[in-house]
Design a protein around this motif. Sequence first.
Motif, mmCIF file in Angstrom:
data_model
loop_
_atom_site.group_PDB
_atom_site.id
_atom_site.type_symbol
_atom_site.label_atom_id
_atom_site.label_comp_id
_atom_site.label_asym_id
_atom_site.label_seq_id
_atom_site.Cartn_x
_atom_site.Cartn_y
_atom_site.Cartn_z
ATOM 1 N N SER A 21 0.865 -1.183 0.000
ATOM 2 C CA SER A 21 0.000 0.000 0.000
ATOM 3 C C SER A 21 0.901 1.231 0.000
ATOM 4 C CB SER A 21 -0.874 0.006 1.257
ATOM 5 O OG SER A 21 -0.041 0.153 2.407
ATOM 6 N N LEU A 22 0.304 2.396 -0.249
ATOM 7 C CA LEU A 22 1.091 3.629 -0.146
ATOM 8 C C LEU A 22 1.615 3.817 1.273
ATOM 9 C CD1 LEU A 22 -0.848 6.214 -2.344
ATOM 10 C CD2 LEU A 22 1.510 5.455 -2.659
ATOM 11 N N ALA A 23 0.819 3.422 2.265
ATOM 12 C CA ALA A 23 1.242 3.555 3.664
ATOM 13 C C ALA A 23 2.465 2.686 3.948
ATOM 14 C CB ALA A 23 0.095 3.191 4.598
ATOM 15 N N LEU A 24 2.455 1.445 3.449
ATOM 16 C CA LEU A 24 3.605 0.562 3.668
ATOM 17 C C LEU A 24 4.829 1.079 2.907
ATOM 18 C CD1 LEU A 24 4.866 -1.941 4.906
ATOM 19 C CD2 LEU A 24 3.963 -3.277 2.981
ATOM 20 N N GLY A 30 10.569 5.995 4.060
ATOM 21 C CA GLY A 30 10.751 7.232 4.812
ATOM 22 C C GLY A 30 10.263 8.453 4.040
ATOM 23 N N VAL A 31 9.540 8.223 2.954
ATOM 24 C CA VAL A 31 8.952 9.301 2.150
ATOM 25 C C VAL A 31 7.450 9.289 2.431
ATOM 26 C CG1 VAL A 31 8.535 10.142 -0.196
ATOM 27 C CG2 VAL A 31 10.728 9.085 0.381
ATOM 28 N N SER A 32 6.870 10.445 2.636
ATOM 29 C CA SER A 32 5.465 10.505 3.031
ATOM 30 C C SER A 32 4.544 9.852 2.004
ATOM 31 C CB SER A 32 5.027 11.957 3.257
ATOM 32 O OG SER A 32 4.865 12.616 2.024
ATOM 33 N N LYS A 33 3.439 9.335 2.513
ATOM 34 C CA LYS A 33 2.417 8.727 1.669
ATOM 35 C C LYS A 33 1.917 9.746 0.641
ATOM 36 C CE LYS A 33 -2.208 6.767 2.246
ATOM 37 N NZ LYS A 33 -3.237 6.379 3.214
ATOM 38 N N ALA A 34 1.730 10.990 1.078
ATOM 39 C CA ALA A 34 1.251 12.036 0.172
ATOM 40 C C ALA A 34 2.245 12.262 -0.974
ATOM 41 C CB ALA A 34 1.022 13.333 0.937
ATOM 42 N N MET A 35 3.537 12.331 -0.650
ATOM 43 C CA MET A 35 4.547 12.562 -1.684
ATOM 44 C C MET A 35 4.613 11.372 -2.640
ATOM 45 S SD MET A 35 6.809 14.214 -3.340
ATOM 46 C CE MET A 35 7.258 15.652 -2.428
ATOM 47 N N SER A 45 7.723 15.914 -9.008
ATOM 48 C CA SER A 45 8.990 15.276 -9.354
ATOM 49 C C SER A 45 9.868 15.282 -8.107
ATOM 50 C CB SER A 45 9.669 16.049 -10.487
ATOM 51 O OG SER A 45 10.889 15.442 -10.821
ATOM 52 N N PRO A 46 10.355 14.130 -7.683
ATOM 53 C CA PRO A 46 11.138 14.074 -6.443
ATOM 54 C C PRO A 46 12.523 14.682 -6.617
ATOM 55 C CG PRO A 46 11.189 11.949 -7.524
ATOM 56 C CD PRO A 46 10.242 12.817 -8.313
ATOM 57 N N LYS A 53 15.935 7.785 -1.290
ATOM 58 C CA LYS A 53 15.186 7.143 -0.207
ATOM 59 C C LYS A 53 14.231 6.085 -0.773
ATOM 60 C CE LYS A 53 14.953 10.769 3.297
ATOM 61 N NZ LYS A 53 14.025 11.646 4.019
ATOM 62 N N ILE A 54 13.577 6.420 -1.866
ATOM 63 C CA ILE A 54 12.638 5.481 -2.475
ATOM 64 C C ILE A 54 13.380 4.244 -2.981
ATOM 65 C CG2 ILE A 54 11.016 5.139 -4.385
ATOM 66 C CD1 ILE A 54 10.303 8.177 -4.063
#
Length: 181
Positions: A21-24, A30-35, A45-46, A53-54
């Motif tokens: 999931s986005l939460a997992l 360590g990157v927010s679910k929203a981002m 764009s990150p 981190k991703i």
Amino acid sequence: MDITAHLSATLKTLRQTRGWSLALAAEKTGVSKAMLGQIERNESSPTVATLWKIATGFNVPFSVFLQTSEPPERPVFDPQNSDMVVVPLFPYDEQLRFDWFAISLAPGALSESSPHDVGVVEHVTVISGALDMQIQGQWRTLAAGEGIRFAGDEAHGYRNSSADRVQFHSLIHYPATPSAR
């Protein structure tokens, strides 16, 4: 496909393939679910630091996000308003387990990198200009032609204190057995 669309598709595919999931994914990277959601929807764009981190959270080489199926041009990761430009010199090699990048850092720019997976080793060689490197909490300056090897699984940073753009290469070796996540 432009690089941001490729980033979006790659992130979504990695996440869905793993059944995350986005939460997992947020927890693992360590990157927010929203981002993460904004990146997947191609609304944002990150930065290079966020993309690292991703990649670390998904335990994949950084270049996975840069390799497109569209030759002949090499992909360039140059997010909007970024002081750091990353260009893969060689595609990720599964057998040799490395990424090799040409990186450009604007005058006054600072890029802090969170620790990569356990066992990752980085080699940095300055091509032109002077690069400040923070390793184990200590800053040191490398001039053109100088290089350093260090454990990438510790926080580290890149800084350009000069008035000119600095160019350097980064060779990143990934461990044969990925760390448990």
